[in-house]
Design a protein around this motif. Structure first.
Motif, mmCIF file in Angstrom:
data_model
loop_
_atom_site.group_PDB
_atom_site.id
_atom_site.type_symbol
_atom_site.label_atom_id
_atom_site.label_comp_id
_atom_site.label_asym_id
_atom_site.label_seq_id
_atom_site.Cartn_x
_atom_site.Cartn_y
_atom_site.Cartn_z
ATOM 1 N N ALA A 197 12.139 -5.423 -14.951
ATOM 2 C CA ALA A 197 10.687 -5.494 -15.131
ATOM 3 C C ALA A 197 10.306 -6.747 -15.907
ATOM 4 O O ALA A 197 9.366 -7.467 -15.548
ATOM 5 N N LEU A 198 11.054 -7.026 -16.990
ATOM 6 C CA LEU A 198 10.761 -8.207 -17.807
ATOM 7 C C LEU A 198 11.012 -9.489 -17.011
ATOM 8 O O LEU A 198 10.250 -10.453 -17.110
ATOM 9 N N ARG A 199 12.071 -9.490 -16.228
ATOM 10 C CA ARG A 199 12.373 -10.673 -15.412
ATOM 11 C C ARG A 199 11.212 -10.979 -14.462
ATOM 12 O O ARG A 199 10.849 -12.144 -14.258
ATOM 13 N N ASP A 200 10.603 -9.938 -13.902
ATOM 14 C CA ASP A 200 9.491 -10.142 -12.977
ATOM 15 C C ASP A 200 8.245 -10.681 -13.677
ATOM 16 O O ASP A 200 7.642 -11.660 -13.226
ATOM 17 N N VAL A 201 7.834 -10.047 -14.800
ATOM 18 C CA VAL A 201 6.582 -10.489 -15.440
ATOM 19 C C VAL A 201 6.727 -11.873 -16.048
ATOM 20 O O VAL A 201 5.791 -12.678 -16.031
ATOM 21 N N VAL A 202 7.911 -12.185 -16.593
ATOM 22 C CA VAL A 202 8.135 -13.513 -17.168
ATOM 23 C C VAL A 202 8.116 -14.582 -16.084
ATOM 24 O O VAL A 202 7.693 -15.720 -16.309
ATOM 25 N N GLY A 203 8.536 -14.188 -14.878
ATOM 26 C CA GLY A 203 8.571 -15.150 -13.791
ATOM 27 C C GLY A 203 7.220 -15.508 -13.216
ATOM 28 O O GLY A 203 7.069 -16.523 -12.524
ATOM 29 N N ILE A 204 6.207 -14.700 -13.483
ATOM 30 C CA ILE A 204 4.860 -15.000 -12.992
ATOM 31 C C ILE A 204 4.274 -16.158 -13.801
ATOM 32 O O ILE A 204 4.240 -16.096 -15.035
ATOM 33 N N PRO A 205 3.824 -17.236 -13.185
ATOM 34 C CA PRO A 205 3.246 -18.377 -13.927
ATOM 35 C C PRO A 205 2.085 -17.930 -14.816
ATOM 36 O O PRO A 205 1.315 -17.038 -14.451
ATOM 37 N N LYS A 206 1.944 -18.541 -15.972
ATOM 38 C CA LYS A 206 0.911 -18.154 -16.939
ATOM 39 C C LYS A 206 -0.495 -18.111 -16.342
ATOM 40 O O LYS A 206 -1.239 -17.157 -16.584
ATOM 41 N N PRO A 207 -0.919 -19.114 -15.543
ATOM 42 C CA PRO A 207 -2.284 -19.059 -15.001
ATOM 43 C C PRO A 207 -2.510 -17.876 -14.055
ATOM 44 O O PRO A 207 -3.657 -17.506 -13.797
ATOM 45 N N THR A 229 8.942 7.551 -7.115
ATOM 46 C CA THR A 229 9.165 6.213 -7.654
ATOM 47 C C THR A 229 10.233 5.436 -6.898
ATOM 48 O O THR A 229 10.088 4.220 -6.677
ATOM 49 N N GLN A 230 11.318 6.092 -6.502
ATOM 50 C CA GLN A 230 12.364 5.388 -5.765
ATOM 51 C C GLN A 230 11.843 4.870 -4.424
ATOM 52 O O GLN A 230 12.131 3.741 -4.021
ATOM 53 N N GLU A 231 11.059 5.707 -3.741
ATOM 54 C CA GLU A 231 10.471 5.286 -2.471
ATOM 55 C C GLU A 231 9.500 4.125 -2.690
ATOM 56 O O GLU A 231 9.407 3.191 -1.864
ATOM 57 N N ALA A 232 8.773 4.194 -3.821
ATOM 58 C CA ALA A 232 7.844 3.110 -4.157
ATOM 59 C C ALA A 232 8.609 1.801 -4.346
ATOM 60 O O ALA A 232 8.178 0.727 -3.901
ATOM 61 N N LEU A 233 9.771 1.883 -5.043
ATOM 62 C CA LEU A 233 10.577 0.686 -5.263
ATOM 63 C C LEU A 233 11.071 0.102 -3.937
ATOM 64 O O LEU A 233 11.015 -1.115 -3.722
ATOM 65 N N GLN A 234 11.546 0.962 -3.046
ATOM 66 C CA GLN A 234 12.039 0.481 -1.756
ATOM 67 C C GLN A 234 10.936 -0.239 -0.979
ATOM 68 O O GLN A 234 11.162 -1.302 -0.386
ATOM 69 N N LEU A 236 2.217 -8.723 -5.970
ATOM 70 C CA LEU A 236 3.317 -7.863 -5.533
ATOM 71 C C LEU A 236 4.414 -7.825 -6.594
ATOM 72 O O LEU A 236 5.019 -6.778 -6.857
ATOM 73 N N ILE A 237 4.677 -8.964 -7.193
ATOM 74 C CA ILE A 237 5.699 -9.030 -8.251
ATOM 75 C C ILE A 237 5.255 -8.207 -9.470
ATOM 76 O O ILE A 237 6.068 -7.516 -10.094
ATOM 77 N N GLN A 238 3.951 -8.261 -9.781
ATOM 78 C CA GLN A 238 3.414 -7.453 -10.874
ATOM 79 C C GLN A 238 3.626 -5.965 -10.583
ATOM 80 O O GLN A 238 4.067 -5.202 -11.449
ATOM 81 N N MET A 239 3.334 -5.540 -9.341
ATOM 82 C CA MET A 239 3.514 -4.139 -8.972
ATOM 83 C C MET A 239 4.992 -3.745 -9.067
ATOM 84 O O MET A 239 5.325 -2.657 -9.549
ATOM 85 N N ARG A 240 5.869 -4.622 -8.627
ATOM 86 C CA ARG A 240 7.298 -4.303 -8.703
ATOM 87 C C ARG A 240 7.744 -4.171 -10.164
ATOM 88 O O ARG A 240 8.543 -3.287 -10.508
ATOM 89 N N VAL A 284 0.839 -1.199 0.000
ATOM 90 C CA VAL A 284 0.000 0.000 0.000
ATOM 91 C C VAL A 284 0.873 1.248 0.000
ATOM 92 O O VAL A 284 0.606 2.225 -0.713
ATOM 93 N N MET A 285 1.922 1.218 0.782
ATOM 94 C CA MET A 285 2.859 2.345 0.816
ATOM 95 C C MET A 285 3.478 2.556 -0.574
ATOM 96 O O MET A 285 3.594 3.692 -1.061
ATOM 97 N N ALA A 286 3.871 1.447 -1.210
ATOM 98 C CA ALA A 286 4.463 1.538 -2.553
ATOM 99 C C ALA A 286 3.471 2.143 -3.539
ATOM 100 O O ALA A 286 3.829 2.987 -4.372
ATOM 101 N N PHE A 287 2.215 1.713 -3.445
ATOM 102 C CA PHE A 287 1.171 2.227 -4.330
ATOM 103 C C PHE A 287 1.025 3.739 -4.166
ATOM 104 O O PHE A 287 0.948 4.485 -5.154
ATOM 105 N N ASN A 288 0.981 4.201 -2.913
ATOM 106 C CA ASN A 288 0.801 5.631 -2.651
ATOM 107 C C ASN A 288 2.018 6.443 -3.089
ATOM 108 O O ASN A 288 1.883 7.544 -3.637
ATOM 109 N N PHE A 289 3.229 5.902 -2.832
ATOM 110 C CA PHE A 289 4.438 6.590 -3.280
ATOM 111 C C PHE A 289 4.434 6.746 -4.813
ATOM 112 O O PHE A 289 4.771 7.794 -5.353
ATOM 113 N N ARG A 290 4.066 5.674 -5.496
ATOM 114 C CA ARG A 290 4.053 5.707 -6.970
ATOM 115 C C ARG A 290 3.020 6.707 -7.486
ATOM 116 O O ARG A 290 3.274 7.449 -8.434
#
Length: 722
Positions: A225-235, A188-193, A208-212, A177-183
Motif C-alpha cells: 500500500a505504501l509503495r503505491d501511494v508513494v509512487g503517485i507523483p505529488k501533483p 477484498t481478495q476479489e477486489a484486489l484481483q 487506479l493505483i490509489q484504489m489498489r 468498477v468491479m473492484a469497487f463493488n467487490f470491496r
C-alpha cells in the motif's frame, strides 16, 4: 468645595494627606473606600492595590480591592484578594459575606451565558500549529533512507505516466468498477484481483493505483500500500492519498514523513469543511505529541496523547493511590510578586529564608543568646548576587547557569531598560513616580520576569548557535531552534494584554531592541500577546518543600543545648512560602476534572525544586490523569461558571455530569419540577435530585455511584468546617 458632595470633599481631603505621605497604606485604603462609595470602581481598585504595594497584609485594602474588582466584573482578581484576606483572618465575616456575593455574580453570569454559548465550542486543534520543526529536514532525509534500505521503497521516484488508447482505458475502468463493488461487499481478495487487472491495463492511471493502495491496506499488506501511494507523483495526490500515506508512515514509525503527509492532507481540506473534517489535523498532532513527549515520559508509567481537548496524559501501568505518576522540572521560573519580599533563588526557586524571615517581629523579642543560638544552627543562606545586584542565587552554579541561559541578555549592567522592569517587580507591578500616583504597569498574577526570561533564553540560545556557526546573525532555522523549548506550551487568550499593560509592553520592546553583538529582537504586539498567554495558560506555582527552616529543625532535634527548650514556644509559626511560578512541559499536558485522580505536589527533582504529580486514587492503564484547576468543593454551577470564566471551557467530567444544581431540575433527564415543587435528592450526597425512581436508578448506573461518595465527603467536610 461648597459644590462638592460630602464624599467628594472627603476624597479631596484624603488626597491631601496622601500627597503629604505617599507611603501610608491605610490612607490609600480609606480613599479606595471613598472612591467605591462614589462608584468610581477603577480608581478604588487602583488605590487598594497601591495600599497593598506598601502593605500586602492591609485587611482594609484587601477587602476594598475585592469589592472594586467584583463591581468591575474581574471575578478572578476579586477572589484572589478575598482569598489573601482569609489567609490572614480565616473568620473575617466581611470577606465571608462578600464571597457569597461574588459567587452569586459568577452564577448569574454563567446562567446568562449558558443559554447562548455552545458547550462543545472548544476546538483544541485550532490552538496547535503544524509548523515544521528545526532539524526536520535532516530527519526527513534520514527517513527516506530508511524507506529505501529497509523497505525497498524509493519515494524519490514516481510512477511514470503512460499513454493508452481510449478502448483500453475504458476496459480498465470496468475492472475498477468491479473492484469497487467487490470491496463494498466485503470481498477484498476479489477486489484486489480486479484492481490488479485494471492497473495492468492502465498502469499510469493514478486513481487506479490509489484504489489498489486502499485495497492493499484493507488486506494488511501495508508495504504494498505504501509503495503505491508513494509512487503517485505529488501533483496527482488527492487528499485521501495524503491521509493514507500519513497513516502508513505512522505505522512504520517514520514520524517526520507522516507529519508531512498529514500536513498536506490538512491543507487540501476545503475551507468550508475546515471545522468539521479534523481527522488529518488530529492525526498530525498525535504524531507530533508522541515525538515531543516520548522522551519526557520514558522513565515514567505515563504517556502523552492528543484528544478532543488537546494534549492529555494517560497511564501505561497500574498506578496506586499515594504513588508519584511523574515528576517535572520547569523550563523557566519567576518569583510570584506577592512573595517577592522573601529571598529565593532567581534561577531554581530554592528558598533562602533567614531567621528574621521566619521569626518576623518575634526575632527582636528573643534574647541575644537565643538569637546567637538560632544563627549558629541556621543553615548558610547568604545569596550569591550578579554584579548588577538585581538577581540573587543559592549557589555559584545557579549564578553561572542563569547567566548562560538568560541573564546575559537582561542584566541591567548591559541592558538599561531592564532596570525599569526590575523596579516594577520590586514595586509589586507598579511604576513609581516622583509626583502623583504609581502606574499599574503589570496586571498579571505572575511576575513579568517570566516573560523577560523567555525572550532572554531564546535570544541567548540564538546567539550561541550563531557564534558556533561563525555567522554574523542568526538564520531563520537558528531562531526556530532557539524557540523549540516553548513549542510545548499552548497559547490562548481573548483580551488584549498590550492594551491592558502598554507601559510593560513598551519596556519589554525596548529591553530587546538591542541584545548586543548587533542582535535585535522585535517584540511585536502579536509576540507579546502570544508569550503572555502562553505563560498564563501553563504556569504552575511551586516552591521549596524542604527549606532552611526544615534543616534548622533537624539540627535543633539533635542538639542537647538547654536553649532549645527555651526556643520551643517560638517555633509554632508557619514557614513563610517563597513561591515561584514555572512552566513545566509534562505537567502542562494535564487536563482538568472536578473528580481529579492526581494532585500536584511540591517536591525536589534532581536536587532542585520542582513538582511531583501524585496519584489520588487508583488509575488503570489507558485511563487519563486529571488534575484540578480550581476548588472543586464549590457547587457544580459555580465550578462550571468559574472554569468557563477563567479557562474558556465547560467542564463535563463525571462530577459535573452526575451532580445537580438544585432540587428544581432532575439531574438525570433535566425535567423541571414546576412552580412551587421540589424533587427528592440523593439521601447520601445531597447533591443530585431526581423526578422519579427510574431516573435515579439510571443515573446511579451511568455514573452517579462513582462520584457519590466523593460528594458526600465534601458535604461532610463543609459542614464540619462550619
Amino acid at each position: 468645595m461648597e459644590d462638592l458632595s460630602e464624599v467628594e470633599q472627603k476624597i479631596v481631603a484624603m488626597s491631601g494627606l496622601i500627597q503629604a505621605d505617599q507611603t501610608n497604606p491605610e490612607s490609600f485604603a480609606e480613599r479606595s473606600c471613598l472612591f467605591y462609595e462614589r462608584e468610581l470602581y477603577n480608581q478604588a481598585l487602583e488605590d487598594a492595590k497601591t495600599a497593598l504595594m506598601y502593605d500586602p497584609q492591609c485587611m482594609n485594602a484587601l477587602i476594598a480591592a475585592g469589592r472594586a474588582a467584583l463591581k468591575m466584573g474581574k471575578f478572578d482578581q476579586s477572589y484572589a484578594f478575598y482569598k489573601d484576606g482569609l489567609e490572614i483572618d480565616p473568620k473575617n465575616n466581611i470577606i465571608i459575606e462578600d464571597l457569597k456575593l461574588l459567587q452569586k455574580n459568577i452564577v448569574s453570569e454563567y446562567e446568562r451565558k449558558a443559554e447562548s454559548i455552545k458547550e462543545d465550542s472548544y476546538n483544541a486543534v485550532q490552538l496547535c500549529s503544524q509548523d515544521v520543526y528545526p532539524g526536520d529536514n535532516e530527519l526527513y532525509k534520514l527517513e527516506i533512507e530508511i524507506l529505501q534500505r529497509k523497505y525497498k521503497i524509493d519515494p524519490t521516484k514516481a510512477i511514470a505516466p503512460t499513454q493508452v488508447d481510449l478502448k483500453v482505458r475504458k476496459d480498465a475502468a470496468s475492472f475498477a468498477v468491479m473492484a469497487f463493488n467487490f470491496r463494498k461487499d466485503g470481498m477484498t481478495q476479489e477486489a484486489l484481483q480486479s484492481i490488479q487487472v485494471a492497473v495492468g491495463k492502465d498502469g499510469g492511471n493514478y486513481r487506479l493505483i490509489q484504489m489498489r493502495a486502499e485495497i492493499w491496506h484493507d488486506l494488511g499488506e501495508d508495504i504494498n500500500a505504501l509503495r503505491d501511494v508513494v509512487g503517485i507523483p505529488k501533483p496527482c495526490r488527492e487528499m485521501n492519498t495524503w491521509k493514507l500515506g500519513g497513516k502508513l508512515l505512522k505505522k512504520f514509525e517514520l514520524p517526520v514523513m507522516a507529519e508531512f503527509w498529514y500536513r498536506k492532507a490538512t491543507q487540501m481540506i476545503p475551507e468550508s469543511e475546515k471545522n468539521t473534517d479534523l481527522e488529518s489535523a488530529i492525526e498530525f498532532q498525535k504524531i507530533r505529541v508522541k515525538r515531543i513527549y516520548g522522551p519526557l515520559t520514558m522513565d515514567f508509567p505515563v504517556t502523552v496523547n492528543f484528544t478532543d481537548y488537546g494534549r492529555a496524559v494517560f497511564a501505561t501501568d497500574n498506578l496506586e493511590s499515594g504513588e508519584d505518576a511523574f515528576e517535572d522540572t520547569p523550563v523557566v521560573v519567576g518569583q510570584v510578586l506577592s512573595t517577592s519580599h522573601l529571598p529565593g533563588c532567581d534561577h531554581c526557586g530554592m528558598s533562602m529564608i533567614s531567621p528574621l524571615d521566619y521569626f518576623g517581629t518575634t526575632w527582636e523579642q528573643l534574647s541575644a543568646g537565643l538569637r546567637s543560638f538560632v544563627n549558629d544552627l541556621w543553615p548558610e543562606v547568604e545569596p550569591y548576587y550578579c554584579s548588577c545586584k538585581r538577581e540573587k542565587y543559592c549557589s555559584v552554579t545557579c549564578r553561572g547557569e542563569a547567566w548562560d541561559s538568560y541573564h546575559q541578555i537582561i542584566c541591567p549592567n548591559k541592558n538599561a531598560a531592564s532596570s525599569e522592569m526590575y523596579d516594577i517587580i520590586d514595586n509589586k507591578g507598579y511604576i513609581k513616580k516622583e509626583k502623583g500616583l504609581p502606574i499599574d504597569a503589570w496586571t498579571g498574577q505572575y511576575s513579568p520576569m517570566l516573560l523577560a526570561k523567555i525572550w532572554g533564553i531564546i535570544i541567548a540560545e540564538a546567539k550561541r548557535q550563531m557564534k558556533a556557526a561563525n555567522l554574523e546573525e542568526p538564520t531563520t532555522e537558528i531562531w526556530a531552534s532557539a524557540k523549540m523549548p516553548f513549542r510545548k506550551f499552548i497559547s490562548y487568550g481573548v483580551t488584549s494584554a498590550v492594551k491592558r499593560m502598554p507601559e510593560m509592553y513598551d519596556i519589554m520592546k525596548r529591553m530587546f531592541a538591542d541584545c548586543g553583538d548587533g542582535l535585535k529582537y522585535d517584540i511585536t504586539e502579536q509576540e507579546f500577546e502570544a508569550r503572555y498567554y502562553q505563560a498564563t495558560c501553563n504556569l504552575q506555582s511551586f516552591g521549596s518543600s524542604y527549606t532552611p527552616k526544615h534543616r534548622f529543625m533537624e539540627k535543633l532535634a539533635k542538639t542537647e543545648d538547654i536553649r532549645s527548650l527555651q526556643l520551643l514556644k517560638h517555633l509554632d509559626k508557619k514557614v513563610p512560602s517563597v513561591l515561584f511560578a514555572g512552566m513545566f512541559p509534562l505537567h502542562a499536558c494535564l487536563n482538568h476534572a472536578c473528580d481529579n485522580n492526581v494532585e500536584v505536589m511540591e517536591g525536589y527533582v534532581n536536587g532542585r525544586p520542582g513538582v511531583h504529580v501524585r496519584v489520588k486514587k487508583d488509575i488503570k492503564p489507558g485511563d487519563e490523569l486529571f488534575t484540578t484547576y480550581i476548588d472543586t468543593t464549590m457547587p457544580r454551577k459555580l465550578r462550571r461558571a468559574w472554569l468557563y470564566k477563567s479557562f474558556n471551557f465547560w467542564c463535563n467530567c463525571k462530577l459535573c455530569q452526575f451532580e445537580g444544581d438544585d432540587n428544581s431540575t432532575c439531574t438525570n433527564c433535566k425535567k423541571a419540577a414546576g412552580e412551587g415543587k421540589k424533587f427528592l435528592g440523593c439521601s447520601k450526597c445531597k447533591r443530585a435530585w431526581y423526578c422519579s425512581t427510574k431516573c435515579q436508578k439510571q443515573s446511579w448506573v451511568k455514573g452517579h455511584r462513582s462520584i457519590c461518595s466523593m460528594m458526600h465527603s465534601q458535604v461532610h467536610m463543609q459542614v464540619s468546617e462550619k
